[in-house]
Write a protein that holds these residues in place. Sequence first.
Motif, PDB file in Angstrom:
ATOM      1  N   PRO A 127       0.820  -1.229   0.000  1.00  0.00           N
ATOM      2  CA  PRO A 127       0.000   0.000   0.000  1.00  0.00           C
ATOM      3  C   PRO A 127       0.848   1.271   0.000  1.00  0.00           C
ATOM      4  O   PRO A 127       0.472   2.272  -0.640  1.00  0.00           O
ATOM      5  N   MET A 128       1.964   1.268   0.723  1.00  0.00           N
ATOM      6  CA  MET A 128       2.829   2.451   0.754  1.00  0.00           C
ATOM      7  C   MET A 128       3.356   2.772  -0.639  1.00  0.00           C
ATOM      8  O   MET A 128       3.394   3.937  -1.057  1.00  0.00           O
ATOM      9  N   SER A 129       3.769   1.731  -1.372  1.00  0.00           N
ATOM     10  CA  SER A 129       4.263   1.966  -2.725  1.00  0.00           C
ATOM     11  C   SER A 129       3.169   2.495  -3.638  1.00  0.00           C
ATOM     12  O   SER A 129       3.406   3.398  -4.463  1.00  0.00           O
ATOM     13  N   SER A 130       1.951   1.966  -3.473  1.00  0.00           N
ATOM     14  CA  SER A 130       0.823   2.436  -4.290  1.00  0.00           C
ATOM     15  C   SER A 130       0.481   3.888  -3.959  1.00  0.00           C
ATOM     16  O   SER A 130       0.257   4.715  -4.859  1.00  0.00           O
ATOM     17  N   MET A 131       0.429   4.216  -2.656  1.00  0.00           N
ATOM     18  CA  MET A 131       0.130   5.587  -2.238  1.00  0.00           C
ATOM     19  C   MET A 131       1.221   6.541  -2.690  1.00  0.00           C
ATOM     20  O   MET A 131       0.940   7.692  -3.072  1.00  0.00           O
ATOM     21  N   LEU A 132       2.475   6.088  -2.661  1.00  0.00           N
ATOM     22  CA  LEU A 132       3.584   6.933  -3.106  1.00  0.00           C
ATOM     23  C   LEU A 132       3.431   7.266  -4.587  1.00  0.00           C
ATOM     24  O   LEU A 132       3.657   8.403  -5.006  1.00  0.00           O
ATOM     25  N   HIS A 133       3.045   6.267  -5.378  1.00  0.00           N
ATOM     26  CA  HIS A 133       2.856   6.517  -6.805  1.00  0.00           C
ATOM     27  C   HIS A 133       1.761   7.540  -7.044  1.00  0.00           C
ATOM     28  O   HIS A 133       1.891   8.447  -7.886  1.00  0.00           O
ATOM     29  N   SER A 134       0.668   7.416  -6.274  1.00  0.00           N
ATOM     30  CA  SER A 134      -0.428   8.389  -6.404  1.00  0.00           C
ATOM     31  C   SER A 134       0.031   9.771  -5.979  1.00  0.00           C
ATOM     32  O   SER A 134      -0.313  10.787  -6.609  1.00  0.00           O
ATOM     33  N   ALA A 135       0.811   9.832  -4.890  1.00  0.00           N
ATOM     34  CA  ALA A 135       1.299  11.124  -4.413  1.00  0.00           C
ATOM     35  C   ALA A 135       2.229  11.765  -5.436  1.00  0.00           C
ATOM     36  O   ALA A 135       2.220  13.005  -5.616  1.00  0.00           O
ATOM     37  N   GLN A 136       3.040  10.965  -6.112  1.00  0.00           N
ATOM     38  CA  GLN A 136       3.937  11.525  -7.126  1.00  0.00           C
ATOM     39  C   GLN A 136       3.155  12.115  -8.293  1.00  0.00           C
ATOM     40  O   GLN A 136       3.547  13.134  -8.872  1.00  0.00           O
ATOM     41  N   LEU A 151       9.168  18.482  -3.087  1.00  0.00           N
ATOM     42  CA  LEU A 151       8.318  17.302  -2.986  1.00  0.00           C
ATOM     43  C   LEU A 151       8.882  16.140  -3.811  1.00  0.00           C
ATOM     44  O   LEU A 151       8.821  14.983  -3.405  1.00  0.00           O
ATOM     45  N   ALA A 152       9.442  16.447  -4.979  1.00  0.00           N
ATOM     46  CA  ALA A 152      10.014  15.392  -5.825  1.00  0.00           C
ATOM     47  C   ALA A 152      11.181  14.707  -5.129  1.00  0.00           C
ATOM     48  O   ALA A 152      11.321  13.478  -5.189  1.00  0.00           O
ATOM     49  N   ARG A 153      12.018  15.515  -4.434  1.00  0.00           N
ATOM     50  CA  ARG A 153      13.143  14.925  -3.705  1.00  0.00           C
ATOM     51  C   ARG A 153      12.655  14.065  -2.541  1.00  0.00           C
ATOM     52  O   ARG A 153      13.196  12.986  -2.267  1.00  0.00           O
ATOM     53  N   VAL A 154      11.595  14.524  -1.857  1.00  0.00           N
ATOM     54  CA  VAL A 154      11.054  13.761  -0.727  1.00  0.00           C
ATOM     55  C   VAL A 154      10.501  12.427  -1.199  1.00  0.00           C
ATOM     56  O   VAL A 154      10.796  11.359  -0.640  1.00  0.00           O
ATOM     57  N   PHE A 155       9.705  12.487  -2.281  1.00  0.00           N
ATOM     58  CA  PHE A 155       9.104  11.256  -2.788  1.00  0.00           C
ATOM     59  C   PHE A 155      10.172  10.308  -3.358  1.00  0.00           C
ATOM     60  O   PHE A 155      10.048   9.089  -3.262  1.00  0.00           O
ATOM     61  N   SER A 156      11.193  10.892  -3.952  1.00  0.00           N
ATOM     62  CA  SER A 156      12.276  10.065  -4.501  1.00  0.00           C
ATOM     63  C   SER A 156      13.022   9.330  -3.385  1.00  0.00           C
ATOM     64  O   SER A 156      13.358   8.144  -3.517  1.00  0.00           O
ATOM     65  N   THR A 157      13.238  10.026  -2.268  1.00  0.00           N
ATOM     66  CA  THR A 157      13.915   9.398  -1.120  1.00  0.00           C
ATOM     67  C   THR A 157      13.057   8.285  -0.526  1.00  0.00           C
ATOM     68  O   THR A 157      13.545   7.192  -0.200  1.00  0.00           O
ATOM     69  N   ILE A 158      11.742   8.577  -0.417  1.00  0.00           N
ATOM     70  CA  ILE A 158      10.839   7.558   0.125  1.00  0.00           C
ATOM     71  C   ILE A 158      10.810   6.334  -0.790  1.00  0.00           C
ATOM     72  O   ILE A 158      10.847   5.178  -0.336  1.00  0.00           O
ATOM     73  N   ASP A 159      10.771   6.563  -2.109  1.00  0.00           N
ATOM     74  CA  ASP A 159      10.740   5.461  -3.069  1.00  0.00           C
ATOM     75  C   ASP A 159      12.027   4.623  -2.978  1.00  0.00           C
ATOM     76  O   ASP A 159      11.986   3.379  -3.044  1.00  0.00           O
ATOM     77  N   GLU A 160      13.127   5.315  -2.800  1.00  0.00           N
ATOM     78  CA  GLU A 160      14.408   4.596  -2.684  1.00  0.00           C
ATOM     79  C   GLU A 160      14.449   3.732  -1.434  1.00  0.00           C
ATOM     80  O   GLU A 160      14.889   2.577  -1.474  1.00  0.00           O
ATOM     81  N   ARG A 161      13.967   4.267  -0.318  1.00  0.00           N
ATOM     82  CA  ARG A 161      13.975   3.512   0.934  1.00  0.00           C
ATOM     83  C   ARG A 161      12.997   2.332   0.871  1.00  0.00           C
ATOM     84  O   ARG A 161      13.278   1.250   1.408  1.00  0.00           O
ATOM     85  N   ILE A 162      11.846   2.515   0.211  1.00  0.00           N
ATOM     86  CA  ILE A 162      10.900   1.415   0.063  1.00  0.00           C
ATOM     87  C   ILE A 162      11.524   0.299  -0.782  1.00  0.00           C
ATOM     88  O   ILE A 162      11.401  -0.886  -0.452  1.00  0.00           O
TER      89      ILE A 162
END
Length: 437
Positions: free
Chosen positions: A249-258, A269-280
Amino acid sequence: MFNFISGLSLTQKIMAICVLCSVLPVVSITIISQHPLYYSVLLVIAAMLISILLARALTKPIKLGLKSLETGLLNFKDGELSSLLAYKNNDELGKLCLLYNQTAKQLRQEKQWIYQRELMLDKVLQSSPQALLLVNDNKIVVFSNLVSRTLFNSKTQLEGTQLHELLSDAPIQLTNAIEQGVDGLFNIEIDSHDSQTWHLSTGEFLLNNQKHHLYIFKQLTRELSRQEVAVWKKVIRIISHELNNSLGPMSSMLHSAQLLASRVDEPRLARVFSTIDERISHLTEFVQGYGKFAKLPTPQKSAINWQNTLNDLNRQWQFSYTVSSTQSILHADQAQLEQLLINLLKNAHESGSNPSKINIDVTFFSNTCIVDVSDGGKGMSEQVMANALVPFYSTKSTGSGLGLALCREIAEAHKGQISLHNKLSGGLNVQVTLPCR
């Protein structure tokens, strides 16, 4: 008279019989013929001398044969079986001496066989992973192996040591277990954070008509650690399941947020989401790595094309390889086999070996395939090798300790086995033995 005769030797008895048998007829003839006394005495003396000479000549071979047998039996008594009798006359004593020589040769062969068997048994006992201690009825150690010296913290042989002296420097738990003299488990405290679990098995038997006590100590720490690993596998499976349930779900929500953030002109925001995606992604990869060990699927076997498999791996890792036979076929799980080889090649490259000395050798013997992965690194110390296949054990600061453990799980899942050996020329050789089907 009879006491005198019984005190004579066999040859003396034979000579006495010969003298009597020759003298008695002469005496009888002289009495009947009524010859003069001096004439009769001379005849008796002459008959006695002739009979004595003949008896000595006849009994000489017998005396030599009996002397040879006596010497041989004395050698038997002293445990000397290498000497043979030289008496070879074609008579009853000669047959006895021949039988003695045949018996001596057979006993010598059996003694040599027993000696070689004792050497083999001693080698096996000395190499046994179990600690062995044999104590006689006087409480003196008469046999011990190398592991028992380590158990009793001794740098010298234990043979000849009084048991109470040996226990004076031993751990208190070990002393109590021996004094109780019954089978059971006990723990030896190594330090405040570590302990070893041992099983004691005892027995009594007669050896050289003397009662002996045998103590067999089997370390169960490794067996218990395997049970601990089974528990860890179950815990990892549960944690992996829960993490995957959250990561999806986190990966799906991240994609929607991006997608929503793309409409907003905010580069942070792009850097934040990119960091979250990398950690996931990193966490997913981490969970999948432990999941492979915790829940290895049943191998889906198929025929392995070694040329294609090794060529594919050669694109990722530098190594040389040889395949002894292209006619023999190994049936194994392609993905698991590749994972096993990748882990071994990764360790070989991380050992500090020159890539040109890393080699994979595939050979076939009967219905068995043997895969040897060798390198030219530093090899492994005794302590590292003893724990190399234990899960979560690693000498690397960033290692997970699952590389070789996963290799062992894959090998055992294929009904095979894995072993590690330091090479005499330097480096490590990992041998994986797999059934062809």
